[in-house]
Design an enzyme around this catalytic site. Structure first.
Site, PDB file in Angstrom:
ATOM      1  N   PHE A   1      -4.576  36.532 -46.050  1.00  0.00           N
ATOM      2  CA  PHE A   1      -2.961  35.787 -47.300  1.00  0.00           C
ATOM      3  C   PHE A   1      -4.013  34.064 -45.991  1.00  0.00           C
ATOM      4  CE2 PHE A   1       0.176  33.345 -47.899  1.00  0.00           C
ATOM      5  CZ  PHE A   1       0.247  33.986 -49.197  1.00  0.00           C
TER       6      PHE A   1
ATOM      7  N   THR B   1      -1.257  28.468 -45.321  1.00  0.00           N
ATOM      8  CA  THR B   1      -1.112  27.154 -44.504  1.00  0.00           C
ATOM      9  C   THR B   1      -2.471  27.049 -44.238  1.00  0.00           C
ATOM     10  OG1 THR B   1       0.417  29.364 -43.651  1.00  0.00           O
ATOM     11  CG2 THR B   1      -0.111  27.358 -41.597  1.00  0.00           C
ATOM     12  N   GLU B   2      -2.817  25.562 -43.480  1.00  0.00           N
ATOM     13  CA  GLU B   2      -3.141  23.992 -43.463  1.00  0.00           C
ATOM     14  C   GLU B   2      -2.242  23.760 -41.621  1.00  0.00           C
ATOM     15  OE1 GLU B   2      -4.663  22.204 -46.205  1.00  0.00           O
ATOM     16  OE2 GLU B   2      -5.218  24.146 -47.417  1.00  0.00           O
TER      17      GLU B   2
ATOM     18  N   GLN C   1      17.527  41.103 -20.323  1.00  0.00           N
ATOM     19  CA  GLN C   1      18.480  40.610 -19.787  1.00  0.00           C
ATOM     20  C   GLN C   1      18.904  41.672 -18.726  1.00  0.00           C
ATOM     21  OE1 GLN C   1      18.556  37.180 -19.430  1.00  0.00           O
ATOM     22  NE2 GLN C   1      21.056  37.901 -18.149  1.00  0.00           N
TER      23      GLN C   1
ATOM     24  N   GLY D   1      14.572  41.504 -13.726  1.00  0.00           N
ATOM     25  CA  GLY D   1      13.644  41.182 -13.503  1.00  0.00           C
ATOM     26  C   GLY D   1      12.533  42.102 -13.797  1.00  0.00           C
TER      27      GLY D   1
ATOM     28  N   GLU E   1       5.871  33.330 -42.730  1.00  0.00           N
ATOM     29  CA  GLU E   1       6.884  33.133 -44.481  1.00  0.00           C
ATOM     30  C   GLU E   1       8.100  32.071 -44.583  1.00  0.00           C
ATOM     31  OE1 GLU E   1       6.054  37.329 -46.170  1.00  0.00           O
ATOM     32  OE2 GLU E   1       4.693  37.518 -44.271  1.00  0.00           O
TER      33      GLU E   1
ATOM     34  N   THR F   1      10.292  29.187 -41.843  1.00  0.00           N
ATOM     35  CA  THR F   1      10.860  29.219 -40.763  1.00  0.00           C
ATOM     36  C   THR F   1      12.555  28.874 -41.508  1.00  0.00           C
ATOM     37  OG1 THR F   1      11.363  26.625 -40.957  1.00  0.00           O
ATOM     38  CG2 THR F   1       9.783  27.425 -39.507  1.00  0.00           C
ATOM     39  N   SER F   2      13.274  29.631 -40.421  1.00  0.00           N
ATOM     40  CA  SER F   2      14.329  29.772 -40.260  1.00  0.00           C
ATOM     41  C   SER F   2      15.550  29.009 -41.062  1.00  0.00           C
ATOM     42  CB  SER F   2      15.327  30.447 -39.148  1.00  0.00           C
ATOM     43  OG  SER F   2      14.860  31.759 -38.922  1.00  0.00           O
TER      44      SER F   2
END
Length: 392
Positions: free
Chosen positions: A137, A140-141, A345, A349, A372, A374-375
């Site tokens: 699909f 976007t550019e 978390q 490590g 698809e 952004t928030s």
């Protein structure tokens, strides 16, 4: 690995979906899970080859029948967002790549199912379902991401053909795909086209993103396509693109659920086997609280995703479909980021070692909050979709 919490998840699904749909999607993906993991592992860091092999596996085993309509080899009369969501969640537990290989077959081919010409449908949809053709699909550019109206790729009429010139960016499956559902600007407005990857003048430049996601730029230099390649009508392409995104946004949330579920499973196993201060981590109250919060966030997001999928499948109007789709995508991806961060978390490590499962998930989930929509954009879409006045 065993997946002990999926029995509860399947009961949750039964609240929203009938057994036939669950069997066709969740159970079908579940039956493929181990083989998909084995295929991906066998290719190591060659993610492009692994993705193609996964698409072939899914086609051979019938999973890709979920991405189109029965007329073209699909499992249901029309594409079911619920089915795609269930499969994406289950594959997301295997790995982000296992999910991507399935999801892009749907996202890339849906515009053809939805508004493709008879010729385009006949040429591409059954090969996509069989796993013989990989779809992408291309919207976007470099300067048109969230602001899709800023598209600069152009298509001009030349006799009975169109000539495309422009530059797409951040296109999943670029360089792997056999066909692109691609959007360009014509004299009448944004128009969708079906563009074969082997078209003269089309080239690809790989891009590198977190997690090794196969992605790249698609450059179009005097690419000629026939008028039969148009998706719907000239100038009506934005409607095709938005209709595609509104259906697939809940499935992005479903993928996030899969990633977060895997992180929770890894965290539970670690909390049961890792000892600190003479006892397993799970015995520590602070760890118990973190695990409980992870589980609550995950289940709450799951309910929103399943609701959105069902509402859209039942034929919600575009404003309602947009609102519930955005709520599902926003909540599930943001929740998944927090759940996976908590898993890292808990591992301490070990959680930031490059080869750890939770570290890979930490990188992969970040992109779900961007693509698809952004928030930040979804907050606005949800707010604008709320009633303008209280109703009794």
């Amino acid at each position: 690995m065993t997946l002990p919490i999926f029995s509860a998840t399947r009961r949750d699904q039964a609240v929203f979906f009938d057994d036939a749909l669950i069997a066709a999607s969740w159970d079908a993906a579940d039956a493929l899970a181990k083989d998909a993991a084995d295929v991906e592992r066998s290719f190591g860091q060659d993610h492009g080859a692994a993705l193609r092999a996964l698409v072939g596996l899914y086609g051979e085993r019938g999973l890709l029948s979920l991405v189109t309509s029965a007329e073209h080899g699909g499992a249901f009369e029309t594409l079911r967002v619920s089915a795609v969501s269930l499969a994406r969640e289950r594959l997301g537990v295997v790995s982000p790549l296992a999910d991507l290989a399935f999801a892009m077959q749907g996202l890339g081919s849906f515009p053809i199912t939805y508004r493709g010409s008879d010729a385009s449908r006949a040429r591409w949809l059954r090969p996509v379902v069989a796993g013989d053709a990989v779809a992408a699909f291309a919207l976007t550019e470099p300067n048109a991401g969230t602001d899709v109206a800023a598209l600069q790729t152009r298509a001009r009429r030349d006799g009975s053909d169109y000539i495309l010139d422009g530059h797409k960016a951040f296109i999943s499956n670029a360089g792997i795909a056999d066909v692109y559902s691609l959007f360009a600007r014509t004299e009448r407005g944004v128009t969708g086209f079906v563009v074969p990857a082997d078209a003269a003048g089309l080239s690809v430049r790989p891009q590198r993103v977190l997690g090794g996601h196969p992605i790249g730029e698609v450059v179009l230099s005097s690419v000629r396509v026939p008028k039969e390649s148009i998706l719907g009508e000239e100038g009506k392409g934005m409607g095709v693109a938005l209709a595609t995104l509104s259906r697939f946004r809940p499935t992005v949330g479903a993928a996030a659920l899969g990633f977060a579920t895997r992180a929770l499973l890894e965290a539970l196993a670690h909390a049961d086997t890792r000892e600190q201060f003479g006892a397993p981590l799970r015995a520590i109250p602070a760890v118990q609280r973190r695990l409980a919060e992870m589980s609550c966030e995950l289940d709450a997001a799951r309910l929103l995703v399943y609701r959105a999928a069902r509402v859209i499948d039942e034929g919600a109007s575009r404003p309602e479909a947009t609102r519930v789709s955005s709520m599902a995508k926003l909540t599930a991806t943001e929740s998944a980021q927090r759940v996976i961060d908590s898993a890292v978390q808990l591992f301490g490590g070990r959680g930031v070692l490059e080869d750890s499962v939770v570290a890979r998930l930490y990188q992969e989930v970040r992109g779900l909050r961007i693509y698809e929509g952004t928030s930040d954009v979804h907050y606005g879409l949800i707010a604008r979709g709320l009633p303008s006045e209280a109703r009794s």
